[in-house]
Design a protein around this motif. Sequence first.
Motif, short mmCIF file in Angstrom:
data_model
loop_
_atom_site.label_atom_id
_atom_site.label_comp_id
_atom_site.label_asym_id
_atom_site.label_seq_id
_atom_site.Cartn_x
_atom_site.Cartn_y
_atom_site.Cartn_z
N THR A 174 -47.31 -0.23 -4.23
CA THR A 174 -46.85 -1.42 -4.95
C THR A 174 -45.41 -1.74 -4.57
OG1 THR A 174 -48.31 -0.91 -6.82
CG2 THR A 174 -46.47 -2.42 -7.23
N GLY A 175 -44.57 -0.72 -4.43
CA GLY A 175 -43.19 -0.94 -4.02
C GLY A 175 -43.09 -1.53 -2.63
N VAL A 176 -43.89 -1.02 -1.69
CA VAL A 176 -43.89 -1.55 -0.32
C VAL A 176 -44.38 -2.99 -0.32
CG1 VAL A 176 -44.92 -1.32 1.97
CG2 VAL A 176 -44.16 0.71 0.74
N MET A 177 -45.39 -3.27 -1.12
CA MET A 177 -45.95 -4.62 -1.16
C MET A 177 -44.94 -5.61 -1.71
SD MET A 177 -48.58 -6.09 -0.09
CE MET A 177 -48.82 -7.86 -0.02
N LEU A 178 -44.15 -5.19 -2.68
CA LEU A 178 -43.10 -6.07 -3.20
C LEU A 178 -42.09 -6.41 -2.11
CD1 LEU A 178 -42.45 -4.52 -6.75
CD2 LEU A 178 -43.59 -6.68 -6.20
N LEU A 179 -41.80 -5.42 -1.25
CA LEU A 179 -40.90 -5.66 -0.12
C LEU A 179 -41.53 -6.65 0.85
CD1 LEU A 179 -38.31 -5.00 1.42
CD2 LEU A 179 -39.52 -3.06 2.46
N TYR A 180 -42.82 -6.51 1.12
CA TYR A 180 -43.51 -7.45 2.01
C TYR A 180 -43.50 -8.86 1.43
CZ TYR A 180 -45.51 -3.91 5.19
OH TYR A 180 -45.68 -2.93 6.13
N VAL A 181 -43.68 -8.97 0.14
CA VAL A 181 -43.66 -10.29 -0.51
C VAL A 181 -42.27 -10.92 -0.35
CG1 VAL A 181 -43.78 -11.49 -2.71
CG2 VAL A 181 -45.51 -9.78 -2.13
N LEU A 182 -41.25 -10.10 -0.47
CA LEU A 182 -39.89 -10.59 -0.27
C LEU A 182 -39.70 -11.11 1.15
CD1 LEU A 182 -37.03 -10.90 -1.49
CD2 LEU A 182 -36.54 -8.60 -0.64
N MET A 183 -40.25 -10.40 2.14
CA MET A 183 -40.17 -10.85 3.52
C MET A 183 -41.00 -12.11 3.75
SD MET A 183 -38.04 -8.77 4.60
CE MET A 183 -38.03 -9.42 6.27
N HIS A 184 -42.11 -12.23 3.03
CA HIS A 184 -42.95 -13.44 3.08
C HIS A 184 -42.12 -14.66 2.67
CE1 HIS A 184 -46.76 -15.76 2.15
NE2 HIS A 184 -45.89 -16.40 1.40
N GLU A 185 -41.41 -14.55 1.58
CA GLU A 185 -40.60 -15.67 1.11
C GLU A 185 -39.40 -15.93 2.02
OE1 GLU A 185 -41.52 -17.69 -1.20
OE2 GLU A 185 -43.31 -16.51 -1.59
N THR A 186 -38.85 -14.85 2.58
CA THR A 186 -37.73 -15.01 3.49
C THR A 186 -38.15 -15.76 4.75
OG1 THR A 186 -36.72 -12.97 2.67
CG2 THR A 186 -35.95 -13.79 4.79
N ALA A 187 -39.41 -15.58 5.17
CA ALA A 187 -39.92 -16.31 6.34
C ALA A 187 -39.93 -17.81 6.07
CB ALA A 187 -41.33 -15.82 6.69
N HIS A 188 -40.35 -18.19 4.86
CA HIS A 188 -40.28 -19.62 4.48
C HIS A 188 -38.83 -20.11 4.58
CE1 HIS A 188 -44.38 -20.12 3.16
NE2 HIS A 188 -44.29 -19.13 2.30
N ALA A 189 -37.93 -19.29 4.05
CA ALA A 189 -36.52 -19.69 4.02
C ALA A 189 -35.95 -19.82 5.43
CB ALA A 189 -35.71 -18.67 3.22
N LEU A 190 -36.37 -18.93 6.34
CA LEU A 190 -35.86 -18.98 7.71
C LEU A 190 -36.30 -20.25 8.41
CD1 LEU A 190 -34.42 -17.70 10.10
CD2 LEU A 190 -36.53 -16.43 10.62
N VAL A 191 -37.57 -20.63 8.25
CA VAL A 191 -38.06 -21.86 8.87
C VAL A 191 -37.35 -23.07 8.28
CG1 VAL A 191 -40.07 -23.35 9.22
CG2 VAL A 191 -40.29 -20.87 9.46
N ALA A 192 -37.16 -23.06 6.96
CA ALA A 192 -36.43 -24.16 6.32
C ALA A 192 -35.01 -24.27 6.88
CB ALA A 192 -36.39 -23.96 4.81
N GLN A 193 -34.38 -23.12 7.11
CA GLN A 193 -33.03 -23.10 7.67
C GLN A 193 -33.03 -23.69 9.08
OE1 GLN A 193 -30.47 -21.99 5.84
NE2 GLN A 193 -28.91 -22.41 7.38
N MET A 194 -34.02 -23.33 9.88
CA MET A 194 -34.11 -23.84 11.25
C MET A 194 -34.34 -25.34 11.27
SD MET A 194 -36.45 -20.82 12.92
CE MET A 194 -36.64 -21.72 14.46
N LEU A 195 -35.03 -25.86 10.26
CA LEU A 195 -35.33 -27.29 10.20
C LEU A 195 -34.19 -28.10 9.59
CD1 LEU A 195 -39.06 -27.17 9.00
CD2 LEU A 195 -38.21 -27.61 11.31
N GLY A 196 -33.16 -27.40 9.13
CA GLY A 196 -32.02 -28.11 8.55
C GLY A 196 -32.19 -28.48 7.09
#
Length: 366
Positions: A174-196
């Motif tokens: 469960t702890g590892v999965m929470l970390l993966y979920v955090l990375m999932h959301e960070t991926a959205h944020a990274l693409v948003a950052q790239m798009l301005g």
Amino acid sequence: MISSPPKLREELEVIRGMDDIPLIFDPVTGNYHRISRAGEVVLTYLDGTRTRDDLVAFLARADQRRAEALSGQIDTFLAALDRSGLLEGSEPPGKPKDRGRVRGSMMMPRIVLTRSLPRVLEPLAVVLRAVPARLLVLIAALGALAGYAFGFHTLFTVMPAPRDLAGPAFLLGTGVMLLYVLMHETAHALVAQMLGTPVRGLGVALLFYFMPVAYVDRTDAYRFRGRGGRVVLAMAGILSDGWFCALSGVIALNSGGLLRDVAVLVLGMQLLMLIINLNPLMPSDGYTALEAATGFTNARGRAFALLRHTVRREELPAYLANLSKAARRGHMAYGLFAVAYICLLAYATFRALPATVNLALSAVGR
């Protein structure tokens, strides 16, 4: 009634959002206000040189009957702008009250963990912007597909006994999965950052006040016009999950004992997460990507309405009858896919019930 010549505040910005819907962006509050296309036309005349009566007369073009109809519509529209603080001289909207890191919602209170993601992600975004966008998307998509195929094949070939997944394995997984979920959301944020269109914050929402769900505030994604970019932004989390699924599969295949059990349990959670993210009945990442790709909003509602009227042999309402043949076929296919998804999910739930019961019993030592 607005008596003085109405004028839109200078700092406001009119943009187009999903489905080409006009929006007014207020930089003071950070809010977007949806308006009709007719309202967008009226906005161009709110320059402080025309009174309310001047607007009605100008838009009616000497047609008395049209002037009577427009009179009430103009009053309603101007009153809405005034209530929202969008007109010069109206009640200032003010900045939202600072409520710390907690944001309220009827069924989903949100806790903001950080607002610094844009600053943290910009150095990486600069590097990725130098790579051709299509090549980046191709690599991410192929890697994700391979990762899902490898990870889930591993899940069903090295699955340990249910009792091995209880206790420490479950807690660590469960702890590892929470970390993966955090990375999932960070991926959205990274693409948003790239798009301005940087995200406003990263946080945790409590669905129904007890179920933690990570999220990033992508409100400003409205500002990006390209459909391709919006699709990638919606799918970024799913694509990153595929790569992490491959990582879990490698660990599960090349380890033993507790580490293997944790990796296998995480793979099972990742499979569940993929099913949730492709759910056509919820505002999931997959559903958001579909809306972005087609340019339609409420595709689910249109699809089920079309299916219902077709099955009942009822006359289609105007908003469905006016769809092109291609759009109608697409909505019909989506509706049928949603029905098939429901049936498959019900079947899988029924088949998994015995294993779920055994895992629960093992967790309590029975």
